[in-house]
Every structure is written in C-alpha cells, then in structure tokens.
Design a protein around this motif. Structure first.
Motif, mmCIF file in Angstrom:
data_model
loop_
_atom_site.group_PDB
_atom_site.id
_atom_site.type_symbol
_atom_site.label_atom_id
_atom_site.label_comp_id
_atom_site.label_asym_id
_atom_site.label_seq_id
_atom_site.Cartn_x
_atom_site.Cartn_y
_atom_site.Cartn_z
ATOM 1 N N GLU A 55 0.828 -1.211 0.000
ATOM 2 C CA GLU A 55 0.000 0.000 0.000
ATOM 3 C C GLU A 55 0.862 1.261 0.000
ATOM 4 O O GLU A 55 0.540 2.248 -0.669
ATOM 5 C CB GLU A 55 -0.940 -0.013 1.212
ATOM 6 C CG GLU A 55 -2.034 -1.067 1.115
ATOM 7 C CD GLU A 55 -2.949 -1.067 2.324
ATOM 8 O OE1 GLU A 55 -2.962 -0.040 3.050
ATOM 9 O OE2 GLU A 55 -3.625 -2.081 2.553
ATOM 10 N N ASN A 86 -8.713 -16.204 -1.085
ATOM 11 C CA ASN A 86 -8.701 -15.654 0.267
ATOM 12 C C ASN A 86 -8.322 -16.748 1.265
ATOM 13 O O ASN A 86 -9.126 -17.162 2.110
ATOM 14 C CB ASN A 86 -10.074 -15.064 0.608
ATOM 15 C CG ASN A 86 -10.053 -14.258 1.907
ATOM 16 O OD1 ASN A 86 -8.990 -13.953 2.429
ATOM 17 N ND2 ASN A 86 -11.228 -13.916 2.411
ATOM 18 N N ALA A 106 -8.397 -11.564 4.208
ATOM 19 C CA ALA A 106 -9.411 -10.564 4.600
ATOM 20 C C ALA A 106 -10.570 -11.283 5.274
ATOM 21 O O ALA A 106 -11.247 -12.106 4.639
ATOM 22 C CB ALA A 106 -9.891 -9.792 3.376
ATOM 23 N N HIS A 108 -13.529 -10.489 6.083
ATOM 24 C CA HIS A 108 -14.864 -10.312 5.515
ATOM 25 C C HIS A 108 -14.811 -10.162 3.993
ATOM 26 O O HIS A 108 -15.731 -9.615 3.384
ATOM 27 C CB HIS A 108 -15.540 -9.089 6.150
ATOM 28 C CG HIS A 108 -15.659 -9.185 7.644
ATOM 29 N ND1 HIS A 108 -16.505 -10.072 8.271
ATOM 30 C CD2 HIS A 108 -14.999 -8.528 8.630
ATOM 31 C CE1 HIS A 108 -16.374 -9.952 9.584
ATOM 32 N NE2 HIS A 108 -15.474 -9.020 9.827
ATOM 33 N N GLY A 109 -13.745 -10.667 3.402
ATOM 34 C CA GLY A 109 -13.609 -10.590 1.953
ATOM 35 C C GLY A 109 -14.231 -11.792 1.264
ATOM 36 O O GLY A 109 -14.511 -12.816 1.894
ATOM 37 N N TYR A 113 -10.782 -13.201 -5.838
ATOM 38 C CA TYR A 113 -10.843 -12.071 -6.765
ATOM 39 C C TYR A 113 -10.188 -12.497 -8.070
ATOM 40 O O TYR A 113 -9.283 -13.342 -8.092
ATOM 41 C CB TYR A 113 -10.070 -10.867 -6.230
ATOM 42 C CG TYR A 113 -10.733 -10.084 -5.139
ATOM 43 C CD1 TYR A 113 -11.858 -9.299 -5.384
ATOM 44 C CD2 TYR A 113 -10.214 -10.083 -3.843
ATOM 45 C CE1 TYR A 113 -12.458 -8.560 -4.374
ATOM 46 C CE2 TYR A 113 -10.802 -9.342 -2.829
ATOM 47 C CZ TYR A 113 -11.925 -8.591 -3.100
ATOM 48 O OH TYR A 113 -12.512 -7.854 -2.101
ATOM 49 N N HIS A 153 -8.227 -6.731 -3.211
ATOM 50 C CA HIS A 153 -9.141 -6.274 -2.146
ATOM 51 C C HIS A 153 -8.970 -4.770 -1.929
ATOM 52 O O HIS A 153 -9.959 -4.039 -1.771
ATOM 53 C CB HIS A 153 -8.829 -7.045 -0.860
ATOM 54 C CG HIS A 153 -9.835 -6.877 0.226
ATOM 55 N ND1 HIS A 153 -11.120 -7.381 0.151
ATOM 56 C CD2 HIS A 153 -9.754 -6.255 1.446
ATOM 57 C CE1 HIS A 153 -11.780 -7.098 1.258
ATOM 58 N NE2 HIS A 153 -10.969 -6.403 2.059
ATOM 59 N N TYR A 154 -7.729 -4.307 -1.938
ATOM 60 C CA TYR A 154 -7.433 -2.883 -1.774
ATOM 61 C C TYR A 154 -8.023 -2.081 -2.931
ATOM 62 O O TYR A 154 -8.639 -1.023 -2.716
ATOM 63 C CB TYR A 154 -5.919 -2.698 -1.716
ATOM 64 C CG TYR A 154 -5.466 -1.264 -1.568
ATOM 65 C CD1 TYR A 154 -5.426 -0.649 -0.324
ATOM 66 C CD2 TYR A 154 -5.049 -0.527 -2.679
ATOM 67 C CE1 TYR A 154 -4.992 0.665 -0.178
ATOM 68 C CE2 TYR A 154 -4.618 0.785 -2.550
ATOM 69 C CZ TYR A 154 -4.588 1.369 -1.297
ATOM 70 O OH TYR A 154 -4.176 2.677 -1.173
ATOM 71 N N LYS A 156 -10.565 -2.796 -4.823
ATOM 72 C CA LYS A 156 -12.025 -2.754 -4.725
ATOM 73 C C LYS A 156 -12.487 -1.781 -3.653
ATOM 74 O O LYS A 156 -13.368 -0.947 -3.892
ATOM 75 C CB LYS A 156 -12.568 -4.148 -4.440
ATOM 76 C CG LYS A 156 -14.091 -4.157 -4.258
ATOM 77 C CD LYS A 156 -14.625 -5.553 -3.959
ATOM 78 C CE LYS A 156 -16.139 -5.509 -3.751
ATOM 79 N NZ LYS A 156 -16.683 -6.855 -3.433
ATOM 80 N N HIS A 157 -11.899 -1.864 -2.478
ATOM 81 C CA HIS A 157 -12.424 -1.091 -1.347
ATOM 82 C C HIS A 157 -11.937 0.355 -1.332
ATOM 83 O O HIS A 157 -12.595 1.208 -0.745
ATOM 84 C CB HIS A 157 -12.100 -1.804 -0.039
ATOM 85 C CG HIS A 157 -12.939 -3.022 0.175
ATOM 86 N ND1 HIS A 157 -14.187 -2.963 0.760
ATOM 87 C CD2 HIS A 157 -12.736 -4.321 -0.158
ATOM 88 C CE1 HIS A 157 -14.705 -4.184 0.796
ATOM 89 N NE2 HIS A 157 -13.855 -5.023 0.245
ATOM 90 N N GLN A 158 -10.820 0.633 -1.996
ATOM 91 C CA GLN A 158 -10.377 2.018 -2.123
ATOM 92 C C GLN A 158 -10.962 2.674 -3.370
ATOM 93 O O GLN A 158 -10.805 3.875 -3.568
ATOM 94 C CB GLN A 158 -8.846 2.087 -2.170
ATOM 95 C CG GLN A 158 -8.171 1.642 -0.888
ATOM 96 C CD GLN A 158 -8.546 2.504 0.292
ATOM 97 O OE1 GLN A 158 -8.587 3.722 0.190
ATOM 98 N NE2 GLN A 158 -8.823 1.875 1.428
ATOM 99 N N ASN A 159 -11.621 1.853 -4.203
ATOM 100 C CA ASN A 159 -12.287 2.353 -5.415
ATOM 101 C C ASN A 159 -11.325 3.179 -6.271
ATOM 102 O O ASN A 159 -11.637 4.286 -6.704
ATOM 103 C CB ASN A 159 -13.522 3.189 -5.053
ATOM 104 C CG ASN A 159 -14.419 3.445 -6.253
ATOM 105 O OD1 ASN A 159 -14.463 2.643 -7.188
ATOM 106 N ND2 ASN A 159 -15.127 4.557 -6.245
#
Length: 213
Positions: A55, A86, A106, A108-109, A113, A153-154, A156-159
């Motif tokens: 990140e 996952n 994750a 709750h992932g 993906y 995952h990053y 997707k969630h950071q859009n």
C-alpha cells in the motif's frame, strides 16, 4: 506520465546477489512509450507487513498498473495468474519464520478475486513470442497469493483506478543450481516477459479509453 509498478516478491532475501529484484532493476531504463515509466520495487516475502509495504508503494508511485512478480521452485514455466484466493496456508515458513495455516487474508472478503489485468492477452503475447507460459487459475496459498488477494481487495475497497495482477516464474539458474532437479529460466526470458506484459497492459488500457471516447 503513467507508472507501471513492478513489485518483486523476493524469497531469497534482499541482500542476496541472486535475488530477482536486483536482476530486474534494469527495467527502470525501459520505456514502453513516451508517456510510461516502469518502476521496480521489492516486497518482503513475509505475510506480516507485506500488504502494508504494498500500500505504501501504491501511494508513493500512484501507478496505473501494478504487476506482482514472484518465483516458485516447483514451476517449469511462466504463470499468468487469473485468480487470487482468500486463504493463507503456508507449507513452509516465510522469511520471518511465519507459517499461517488455513487463515484468511481478509476476514470479511470474498472467497476469490480475479485479476483485472488483460491476462488472456498477456498469455497470448508471451506465447506468440515463443516464451513458455500458461494462464493459471491457482496462485497457491503462500505470500504471493496473499499479496495478490490483498492487492485486489485494496483496489475494490479504495475504489481506485488501478489494474493489478500476478506473474509467477521458475527460479533463475543461479538459484536452481542450489536445488538439484529444479527447473530454471534465464533472466533474459523474464525481462522479455515483463516488458511484453507491460506493453500489452498499456495497449489494452489505451484501447479501452478509445472505445469509451
């Protein structure tokens, strides 16, 4: 200027002269086009903190594309990975002696993906250039898959508008000679594969932009 970030997972340790990262540093001199620069960075082969480092690199370089690169001693060809799972289920210790078994990247992932790199086009391009390559649907359950899943995952969630994925390679000859019976691949082949993959990613993005304009 677009940045393509090449993030290398080095299992042999950062100080080793045979580490893949050191062999790939010359890619920073490769310019796919007038508006693109390749950046090469190293990721620790460790479950702990590896995603934090990833990140940080994304925030530092703000790449349009991110290709994770790793090596696997059981592989005999280049694998363009399509699916990140996952699950962490290490059969051996990572570089800081961690060995998670049957844990999640994750909590709750989703179960998996898909890479949003043009994996089929990359595979076809490498094969048309006579490189040994397969499209793979199983990136394993070690650190490379952990990073691959964490990356998607990053995204997707950071859009964020980032294309990411994973390519896995056999060992280099100077690494394989320490493990008799292990397949190897030359650094020239790896360099060619990474350059071709970057070219395909950028061309695919340009085509998408033109089709929506």
């Amino acid at each position: 200027m677009r940045n393509v970030l090449i993030a290398v997972v080095d299992s042999v340790g950062p100080d080793s002269p045979i580490a893949l990262y050191h062999q790939l540093r010359c890619l920073t001199d490769y310019q796919a086009d007038a508006e693109c620069q390749l950046q090469v960075e190293r990721l620790p082969c460790a479950f702990k903190d590896s995603l934090t480092v990833l990140e940080q690199l994304i925030n530092q370089h703000k790449p349009s594309h991110l290709m994770l690169l790793s090596q696997c001693s059981s592989q005999v060809d280049i694998r363009v990975e399509k699916v990140a799972l996952n699950i962490n289920d290490a059969k051996q210790n990572d570089n800081i002696n961690q060995q998670p078994r049957d844990t999640l990247t994750a909590q709750h992932g989703p179960a998996a993906y898909f890479s949003n790199l043009p994996v089929n086009a990359i595979t076809d391009k490498l094969r048309s250039n006579n490189l040994p390559v397969q499209l793979s649907y199983n990136a394993g359950t070690f650190v490379a898959n952990h990073l691959f899943y964490g990356l998607m995952h990053y995204i997707k969630h950071q859009n964020i508008s980032l294309h990411g994925g994973l390519l896995q390679f056999p060992l280099l000859p100077q690494q394989a000679c320490l493990q008799p019976g292990t397949a190897s691949i030359s650094i020239d082949v790896i360099l060619n594969a990474v350059k071709l993959a970057a070219d395909v990613c950028l061309a695919h993005s340009d085509n998408m932009l033109r089709s929506t304009s």
